[in-house]
Design a protein around this motif. Structure first.
Motif, PDB file in Angstrom:
ATOM      1  N   THR A  28       0.838  -1.203   0.000  1.00  0.00           N
ATOM      2  CA  THR A  28       0.000   0.000   0.000  1.00  0.00           C
ATOM      3  C   THR A  28       0.870   1.248   0.000  1.00  0.00           C
ATOM      4  N   LEU A  29       1.837   1.304   0.915  1.00  0.00           N
ATOM      5  CA  LEU A  29       2.697   2.483   1.014  1.00  0.00           C
ATOM      6  C   LEU A  29       3.533   2.674  -0.249  1.00  0.00           C
ATOM      7  N   LEU A  30       4.127   1.589  -0.736  1.00  0.00           N
ATOM      8  CA  LEU A  30       4.918   1.681  -1.958  1.00  0.00           C
ATOM      9  C   LEU A  30       4.038   2.054  -3.160  1.00  0.00           C
ATOM     10  N   GLY A  31       2.823   1.540  -3.174  1.00  0.00           N
ATOM     11  CA  GLY A  31       1.898   1.839  -4.263  1.00  0.00           C
ATOM     12  C   GLY A  31       1.470   3.292  -4.289  1.00  0.00           C
ATOM     13  N   VAL A  32       1.208   3.879  -3.114  1.00  0.00           N
ATOM     14  CA  VAL A  32       0.854   5.302  -3.061  1.00  0.00           C
ATOM     15  C   VAL A  32       2.015   6.133  -3.599  1.00  0.00           C
ATOM     16  N   LYS A  33       3.229   5.815  -3.166  1.00  0.00           N
ATOM     17  CA  LYS A  33       4.403   6.575  -3.629  1.00  0.00           C
ATOM     18  C   LYS A  33       4.558   6.442  -5.150  1.00  0.00           C
TER      19      LYS A  33
END
Length: 189
Positions: free
Chosen positions: A159-164
């Motif tokens: 999720t975090l990597l995807g938002v970035k």
């Protein structure tokens, strides 16, 4: 205890002010005070001799691992998104208190909510929603909300990597003008 914060300004003075903020909050959190007391004492400490008029926004929470109960204080920070298992992400309806370091003696309101197993909290700094294309278009809260809901089945790291990655695609090579910080917490029960 978990925290996300963002300091005003740039450079060494801002970094030093943030380091002081983090150290004070960390030490006070060990004292087992309530979140509003921790943030009020931190604010008083930071407000003293603050001739540079710097400030910190923060969202500070305490999670009871046994019950899923969260007590928190928002000191001028962005509203987090709460994921309810089987439903999706929604912005937390909350009261924003004054930022830290602005005025000594400020009272802060502690708020509460409950998480069930599988629920999540997504916290971020304004560098996420204010990421800007060359045409001055902002990434924005709606785009963040939509991205999280379209990808709600991802694990926290993805999720975090995807938002970035979504932010990077959105800004399409434009210079990053603000730091981007994200934190996600999942309650396992």
């Amino acid at each position: 205890a978990f925290l996300i914060a963002d300091v005003s300004g740039k450079g060494i003075p801002a970094a030093m002010f943030m380091m002081e903020s983090k150290a004070v909050i960390k030490n006070l959190a060990r004292s087992l005070l309530e979140p509003d007391e921790i943030i009020a004492k931190t604010n008083d400490n930071l407000s003293q001799n603050n001739s540079a008029m710097m400030f910190v926004t923060c969202w500070f929470g305490l999670l009871n691992f046994k019950t899923g109960h969260v007590k928190y204080v928002n000191a001028g920070h962005n509203s987090p998104l709460i994921y309810r298992k089987g439903k999706g992400y929604e912005y937390l309806n909350q009261k924003r208190n004054l930022v830290l370091g602005a005025m000594e003696g400020t009272k802060f309101k502690c708020e509460e909510f409950d998480l069930k197993p599988g629920d999540r909290i997504y916290l971020y700094t304004d560098g996420v929603t204010e990421a800007t294309r060359n045409d001055k278009t902002l990434y924005g809260e709606d785009r963040l909300h939509d991205y999280l809901n379209k990808n709600k089945n991802l694990n926290l790291e993805s999720t975090l990597l995807g938002v970035k990655e979504d932010i990077d695609l959105f800004i399409d090579g434009a210079d990053q003008f603000d730091d981007i910080t994200m934190l996600a917490v999942e309650y396992k029960g």
